[in-house]
Scaffold this motif. Sequence first.
Motif, PDB file in Angstrom:
ATOM      1  N   LEU A  20      -5.290  36.084   2.231  1.00  0.00           N
ATOM      2  CA  LEU A  20      -5.299  35.245   3.434  1.00  0.00           C
ATOM      3  C   LEU A  20      -4.281  34.117   3.322  1.00  0.00           C
ATOM      4  O   LEU A  20      -3.586  33.779   4.283  1.00  0.00           O
ATOM      5  CB  LEU A  20      -6.706  34.677   3.655  1.00  0.00           C
ATOM      6  CG  LEU A  20      -6.881  33.802   4.900  1.00  0.00           C
ATOM      7  CD1 LEU A  20      -6.613  34.587   6.168  1.00  0.00           C
ATOM      8  CD2 LEU A  20      -8.285  33.209   4.940  1.00  0.00           C
ATOM      9  N   PHE A  21      -4.184  33.537   2.112  1.00  0.00           N
ATOM     10  CA  PHE A  21      -3.210  32.464   1.919  1.00  0.00           C
ATOM     11  C   PHE A  21      -1.783  33.002   2.042  1.00  0.00           C
ATOM     12  O   PHE A  21      -0.918  32.346   2.639  1.00  0.00           O
ATOM     13  CB  PHE A  21      -3.407  31.804   0.552  1.00  0.00           C
ATOM     14  CG  PHE A  21      -2.595  30.555   0.383  1.00  0.00           C
ATOM     15  CD1 PHE A  21      -1.388  30.581  -0.311  1.00  0.00           C
ATOM     16  CD2 PHE A  21      -3.006  29.365   0.935  1.00  0.00           C
ATOM     17  CE1 PHE A  21      -0.623  29.440  -0.446  1.00  0.00           C
ATOM     18  CE2 PHE A  21      -2.256  28.204   0.802  1.00  0.00           C
ATOM     19  CZ  PHE A  21      -1.051  28.252   0.111  1.00  0.00           C
ATOM     20  N   ALA A  22      -1.552  34.192   1.490  1.00  0.00           N
ATOM     21  CA  ALA A  22      -0.224  34.802   1.603  1.00  0.00           C
ATOM     22  C   ALA A  22       0.106  35.087   3.066  1.00  0.00           C
ATOM     23  O   ALA A  22       1.241  34.862   3.527  1.00  0.00           O
ATOM     24  CB  ALA A  22      -0.173  36.090   0.787  1.00  0.00           C
ATOM     25  N   PHE A  23      -0.905  35.565   3.816  1.00  0.00           N
ATOM     26  CA  PHE A  23      -0.705  35.828   5.244  1.00  0.00           C
ATOM     27  C   PHE A  23      -0.410  34.544   5.991  1.00  0.00           C
ATOM     28  O   PHE A  23       0.447  34.513   6.888  1.00  0.00           O
ATOM     29  CB  PHE A  23      -1.949  36.514   5.821  1.00  0.00           C
ATOM     30  CG  PHE A  23      -1.847  36.790   7.286  1.00  0.00           C
ATOM     31  CD1 PHE A  23      -2.509  35.980   8.205  1.00  0.00           C
ATOM     32  CD2 PHE A  23      -1.074  37.825   7.771  1.00  0.00           C
ATOM     33  CE1 PHE A  23      -2.414  36.214   9.560  1.00  0.00           C
ATOM     34  CE2 PHE A  23      -0.976  38.069   9.124  1.00  0.00           C
ATOM     35  CZ  PHE A  23      -1.644  37.261  10.018  1.00  0.00           C
ATOM     36  N   SER A  24      -1.116  33.455   5.619  1.00  0.00           N
ATOM     37  CA  SER A  24      -0.881  32.155   6.261  1.00  0.00           C
ATOM     38  C   SER A  24       0.550  31.682   5.997  1.00  0.00           C
ATOM     39  O   SER A  24       1.219  31.153   6.889  1.00  0.00           O
ATOM     40  CB  SER A  24      -1.873  31.108   5.736  1.00  0.00           C
ATOM     41  OG  SER A  24      -3.188  31.511   5.982  1.00  0.00           O
ATOM     42  N   ALA A  25       1.000  31.884   4.757  1.00  0.00           N
ATOM     43  CA  ALA A  25       2.370  31.470   4.416  1.00  0.00           C
ATOM     44  C   ALA A  25       3.386  32.280   5.222  1.00  0.00           C
ATOM     45  O   ALA A  25       4.384  31.738   5.723  1.00  0.00           O
ATOM     46  CB  ALA A  25       2.600  31.664   2.916  1.00  0.00           C
ATOM     47  N   ALA A  26       3.124  33.587   5.380  1.00  0.00           N
ATOM     48  CA  ALA A  26       4.035  34.425   6.170  1.00  0.00           C
ATOM     49  C   ALA A  26       3.984  34.039   7.649  1.00  0.00           C
ATOM     50  O   ALA A  26       5.015  34.027   8.332  1.00  0.00           O
ATOM     51  CB  ALA A  26       3.658  35.892   5.983  1.00  0.00           C
ATOM     52  N   ALA A  27       2.781  33.720   8.123  1.00  0.00           N
ATOM     53  CA  ALA A  27       2.614  33.366   9.540  1.00  0.00           C
ATOM     54  C   ALA A  27       3.356  32.087   9.888  1.00  0.00           C
ATOM     55  O   ALA A  27       3.751  31.886  11.046  1.00  0.00           O
ATOM     56  CB  ALA A  27       1.123  33.211   9.856  1.00  0.00           C
ATOM     57  N   ALA A  28       3.545  31.227   8.893  1.00  0.00           N
ATOM     58  CA  ALA A  28       4.252  29.969   9.136  1.00  0.00           C
ATOM     59  C   ALA A  28       5.653  30.218   9.678  1.00  0.00           C
ATOM     60  O   ALA A  28       6.173  29.447  10.492  1.00  0.00           O
ATOM     61  CB  ALA A  28       4.313  29.149   7.843  1.00  0.00           C
ATOM     62  N   ALA A  66      -3.153  24.262  13.295  1.00  0.00           N
ATOM     63  CA  ALA A  66      -4.239  25.214  13.029  1.00  0.00           C
ATOM     64  C   ALA A  66      -3.981  25.974  11.735  1.00  0.00           C
ATOM     65  O   ALA A  66      -4.892  26.196  10.932  1.00  0.00           O
ATOM     66  CB  ALA A  66      -4.378  26.188  14.200  1.00  0.00           C
ATOM     67  N   LEU A  67      -2.731  26.370  11.519  1.00  0.00           N
ATOM     68  CA  LEU A  67      -2.391  27.129  10.310  1.00  0.00           C
ATOM     69  C   LEU A  67      -2.595  26.282   9.054  1.00  0.00           C
ATOM     70  O   LEU A  67      -3.089  26.773   8.044  1.00  0.00           O
ATOM     71  CB  LEU A  67      -0.937  27.605  10.387  1.00  0.00           C
ATOM     72  CG  LEU A  67      -0.532  28.626   9.332  1.00  0.00           C
ATOM     73  CD1 LEU A  67      -1.302  29.917   9.532  1.00  0.00           C
ATOM     74  CD2 LEU A  67       0.962  28.892   9.398  1.00  0.00           C
ATOM     75  N   ILE A  68      -2.237  25.000   9.131  1.00  0.00           N
ATOM     76  CA  ILE A  68      -2.424  24.100   7.977  1.00  0.00           C
ATOM     77  C   ILE A  68      -3.909  23.968   7.664  1.00  0.00           C
ATOM     78  O   ILE A  68      -4.324  24.008   6.499  1.00  0.00           O
ATOM     79  CB  ILE A  68      -1.786  22.719   8.253  1.00  0.00           C
ATOM     80  CG1 ILE A  68      -0.257  22.831   8.225  1.00  0.00           C
ATOM     81  CG2 ILE A  68      -2.247  21.690   7.220  1.00  0.00           C
ATOM     82  CD1 ILE A  68       0.458  21.608   8.741  1.00  0.00           C
ATOM     83  N   ALA A 107     -12.284  20.937  12.814  1.00  0.00           N
ATOM     84  CA  ALA A 107     -10.919  20.531  13.149  1.00  0.00           C
ATOM     85  C   ALA A 107     -10.197  21.657  13.890  1.00  0.00           C
ATOM     86  O   ALA A 107      -9.480  21.427  14.866  1.00  0.00           O
ATOM     87  CB  ALA A 107     -10.151  20.148  11.872  1.00  0.00           C
ATOM     88  N   LEU A 108     -10.425  22.880  13.416  1.00  0.00           N
ATOM     89  CA  LEU A 108      -9.825  24.053  14.073  1.00  0.00           C
ATOM     90  C   LEU A 108     -10.336  24.175  15.500  1.00  0.00           C
ATOM     91  O   LEU A 108      -9.602  24.513  16.429  1.00  0.00           O
ATOM     92  CB  LEU A 108     -10.171  25.307  13.272  1.00  0.00           C
ATOM     93  CG  LEU A 108      -9.325  26.547  13.519  1.00  0.00           C
ATOM     94  CD1 LEU A 108      -7.876  26.271  13.193  1.00  0.00           C
ATOM     95  CD2 LEU A 108      -9.848  27.702  12.670  1.00  0.00           C
ATOM     96  N   SER A 109     -11.633  23.885  15.677  1.00  0.00           N
ATOM     97  CA  SER A 109     -12.226  23.918  17.012  1.00  0.00           C
ATOM     98  C   SER A 109     -11.563  22.892  17.924  1.00  0.00           C
ATOM     99  O   SER A 109     -11.280  23.167  19.102  1.00  0.00           O
ATOM    100  CB  SER A 109     -13.733  23.653  16.912  1.00  0.00           C
ATOM    101  OG  SER A 109     -14.321  23.660  18.191  1.00  0.00           O
ATOM    102  N   ALA A 110     -11.289  21.707  17.372  1.00  0.00           N
ATOM    103  CA  ALA A 110     -10.626  20.660  18.159  1.00  0.00           C
ATOM    104  C   ALA A 110      -9.215  21.085  18.552  1.00  0.00           C
ATOM    105  O   ALA A 110      -8.777  20.858  19.689  1.00  0.00           O
ATOM    106  CB  ALA A 110     -10.591  19.352  17.348  1.00  0.00           C
ATOM    107  N   VAL A 111      -8.508  21.723  17.615  1.00  0.00           N
ATOM    108  CA  VAL A 111      -7.144  22.191  17.920  1.00  0.00           C
ATOM    109  C   VAL A 111      -7.197  23.259  19.011  1.00  0.00           C
ATOM    110  O   VAL A 111      -6.388  23.271  19.940  1.00  0.00           O
ATOM    111  CB  VAL A 111      -6.474  22.749  16.639  1.00  0.00           C
ATOM    112  CG1 VAL A 111      -5.167  23.449  16.977  1.00  0.00           C
ATOM    113  CG2 VAL A 111      -6.224  21.631  15.642  1.00  0.00           C
ATOM    114  N   ALA A 112      -8.198  24.149  18.915  1.00  0.00           N
ATOM    115  CA  ALA A 112      -8.337  25.203  19.929  1.00  0.00           C
ATOM    116  C   ALA A 112      -8.672  24.596  21.288  1.00  0.00           C
ATOM    117  O   ALA A 112      -8.215  25.093  22.327  1.00  0.00           O
ATOM    118  CB  ALA A 112      -9.413  26.195  19.503  1.00  0.00           C
ATOM    119  N   CYS A 113      -9.461  23.524  21.280  1.00  0.00           N
ATOM    120  CA  CYS A 113      -9.773  22.834  22.545  1.00  0.00           C
ATOM    121  C   CYS A 113      -8.487  22.250  23.152  1.00  0.00           C
ATOM    122  O   CYS A 113      -8.267  22.334  24.366  1.00  0.00           O
ATOM    123  CB  CYS A 113     -10.788  21.716  22.307  1.00  0.00           C
ATOM    124  SG  CYS A 113     -12.476  22.296  22.155  1.00  0.00           S
TER     125      CYS A 113
END
Lengths: 157, 70
Positions: A20-28, A66-68, A107-113
């Motif tokens: 998941l962390f590798a995917f997050s880094a790629a998604a960046a 959100a990614l961070i 925090a993710l919920s707030a970003v999605a809002c």
Amino acid sequence: MPKIPTKVSVIISIVFSVLLFAFSAAAAFMIPAIAEIAISTRNSVFPDAMLGSSESVWVIILLYIALIVIAASDVLMFFLLIRVRKGLVFTDLSVALLRHVAWGCFALSAVACAMAVFFRMSLVVAFLAAFLGFCLRVFKNAVEEAAEIKSENDLTV
Amino acid sequence: MIVINLDVMMAKRKMSLNELSEKVGITVANLSVLKNNKAKAVRFSTLDAICSALDCRVEDILEYVGGDKQ
């Protein structure tokens, strides 16, 4: 389905965490492209209320935030899994890790809002993230109580 | 709060922690936890073994210290 041994299950979870962390880094690196696709799709569906370049900047910023948050929560869960592997589950540090991951979900919920200003469907993501954060808080409370019981048991002579 | 006066009784009986540990059947580490007032609970069987080893009464080991006396 056969039951997976606990140690193997923990290792599988650790592998998922690393992936998941590798995917997050790629998604960046892919977020600007993802934002462009999302905005162009939205503009084609709602041509009367099209998003411009200034809005796309905000979408990209929110996606990066959100990614961070997701990457940070993933790191915390990785540390928690390491502690599970060492048999140090019911401790104050584990409770703190769970608390921080729960707040990460909020925090993710707030970003999605905030994203809902541009994409109404992100309200669904906001609700799911808030619900997950709530579940983690309840689980944290249970682990906290278990840590207290274990401490009392360990210090019973 | 409950205060453990184990070191007082051990000094009176001239017994070391290792000797008491062997007589009672509890590890030195656990006895240290008890001696240093870090224990959260004590089993009756442990109290029984300690009183038997030190030839003393329960009140010689356990003492209640009220809030105003601390």
